[in-house]
Design an enzyme around this catalytic site. Structure first.
Site, PDB file in Angstrom:
ATOM      1  N   ASP A  65      10.696   8.178  12.055  1.00  0.00           N
ATOM      2  CA  ASP A  65      10.081   6.857  11.884  1.00  0.00           C
ATOM      3  C   ASP A  65       9.176   6.924  10.650  1.00  0.00           C
ATOM      4  O   ASP A  65       8.417   7.886  10.488  1.00  0.00           O
ATOM      5  CB  ASP A  65       9.266   6.500  13.138  1.00  0.00           C
TER       6      ASP A  65
ATOM      7  N   HIS B 274      16.896   1.273  19.495  1.00  0.00           N
ATOM      8  CA  HIS B 274      16.362   2.571  19.062  1.00  0.00           C
ATOM      9  C   HIS B 274      15.480   3.144  20.153  1.00  0.00           C
ATOM     10  O   HIS B 274      14.744   2.427  20.828  1.00  0.00           O
ATOM     11  CB  HIS B 274      15.600   2.467  17.739  1.00  0.00           C
ATOM     12  N   PHE B 275      15.585   4.444  20.308  1.00  0.00           N
ATOM     13  CA  PHE B 275      14.857   5.182  21.335  1.00  0.00           C
ATOM     14  C   PHE B 275      13.829   6.043  20.606  1.00  0.00           C
ATOM     15  O   PHE B 275      14.194   6.866  19.765  1.00  0.00           O
ATOM     16  CB  PHE B 275      15.874   6.041  22.098  1.00  0.00           C
TER      17      PHE B 275
ATOM     18  N   GLN C 204       9.636  -5.537  20.411  1.00  0.00           N
ATOM     19  CA  GLN C 204      10.741  -4.950  19.646  1.00  0.00           C
ATOM     20  C   GLN C 204      10.752  -5.629  18.284  1.00  0.00           C
ATOM     21  O   GLN C 204      10.810  -6.855  18.187  1.00  0.00           O
ATOM     22  CB  GLN C 204      12.100  -5.172  20.351  1.00  0.00           C
TER      23      GLN C 204
HETATM   24  P1  AMP Z   1      10.086  -1.294  17.549  1.00  0.00           P
HETATM   25  O1  AMP Z   1      11.189  -2.275  17.203  1.00  0.00           O
HETATM   26  O2  AMP Z   1       8.760  -1.952  17.738  1.00  0.00           O
HETATM   27  O3  AMP Z   1      10.438  -0.410  18.718  1.00  0.00           O
HETATM   28  O4  AMP Z   1       9.861  -0.314  16.338  1.00  0.00           O
HETATM   29  C1  AMP Z   1      10.621  -0.302  15.170  1.00  0.00           C
HETATM   30  C2  AMP Z   1      10.288   0.987  14.497  1.00  0.00           C
HETATM   31  O5  AMP Z   1      11.170   1.158  13.387  1.00  0.00           O
HETATM   32  C3  AMP Z   1       8.867   1.051  13.944  1.00  0.00           C
HETATM   33  O6  AMP Z   1       8.198   2.171  14.519  1.00  0.00           O
HETATM   34  C4  AMP Z   1       9.075   1.201  12.443  1.00  0.00           C
HETATM   35  O7  AMP Z   1       8.123   2.047  11.860  1.00  0.00           O
HETATM   36  C5  AMP Z   1      10.461   1.797  12.385  1.00  0.00           C
HETATM   37  N1  AMP Z   1      11.156   1.550  11.121  1.00  0.00           N
HETATM   38  C6  AMP Z   1      11.357   0.361  10.510  1.00  0.00           C
HETATM   39  N2  AMP Z   1      12.079   0.525   9.367  1.00  0.00           N
HETATM   40  C7  AMP Z   1      12.331   1.852   9.274  1.00  0.00           C
HETATM   41  C8  AMP Z   1      13.027   2.656   8.317  1.00  0.00           C
HETATM   42  N3  AMP Z   1      13.601   2.122   7.229  1.00  0.00           N
HETATM   43  N4  AMP Z   1      13.099   3.992   8.528  1.00  0.00           N
HETATM   44  C9  AMP Z   1      12.493   4.544   9.617  1.00  0.00           C
HETATM   45  N5  AMP Z   1      11.838   3.838  10.547  1.00  0.00           N
HETATM   46  C10 AMP Z   1      11.742   2.509  10.389  1.00  0.00           C
END
Ligand code: AMP
Ligand code: ZN
Length: 140
Positions: free
Chosen positions: A30, A99-100, A93
């Site tokens: 992340d 994503h996990f 989300q």
């Molecule tokens: P959530 O949808 O709240 O469970 O979290 C989405 C997660 O995706 C967040 O922790 C972001 O930091 C992560 N995220 C978003 N874009 C990227 C990326 N390009 N590479 C890695 N992580 C990402």
């Protein structure tokens, strides 16, 4: 899914810090980590969340999670690993591709609010009624 950022990562159109991949899943760091080693496991096939993900991909995610937290235990020596997965905007989300989250925990890390809710006994009638509602709606 032209605009989906995680589909773009799967296709190699945007970079990631890859940790693991197999036929079904990709795992990468992340970029806004709660802690170093915060890893996301995603299905290679787009599915928005747990409502939609095919069983085969869900199984692959969990098998990968087991592999990765064992590797984290060896590489990072955490005191624990929190696994977290959000479904829908109401649950915060943000990226609408399943994503996990795997979050290694170390002594002295700030608490994760979701893991420290107050244990207050609930209303037993309401709990029972809600359990019945959910159970009645379960489809095989
Ligand atoms: P959530 O949808 O709240 O469970 O979290 C989405 C997660 O995706 C967040 O922790 C972001 O930091 C992560 N995220 C978003 N874009 C990227 C990326 N390009 N590479 C890695 N992580 C990402
Ligand atoms: Zn996607």
């Amino acid at each position: 899914m032209e605009e989906c950022i995680f589909c773009k990562i799967v296709k190699g159109e945007i970079p990631c810090y890859k940790v693991y991949e197999d036929d079904h899943v990709l795992a990468f760091e992340d970029i806004n980590p709660i802690a170093l080693g915060h890893t996301l496991i995603i299905p290679k096939r787009h599915a928005e969340n747990l409502y939609e993900i095919p069983d085969e991909d869900l199984v692959a995610i969990h098998l990968a999670a087991k592999k990765i937290i064992r590797a984290m235990r060896e590489a990072l020596e955490p005191t624990g690993v929190a696994c977290l997965q959000l479904n829908g905007k109401g649950a915060n989300q943000v990226v609408m591709h399943y994503h996990f989250h795997l979050v290694p925990r170390h002594a002295g890390d700030p608490e994760l609010p979701i893991t420290t809710w107050e244990l207050k006994p609930g209303d037993k009638d309401a709990i029972e009624e809600t359990a019945k509602k959910i159970a009645a709606a379960i489809k095989s």
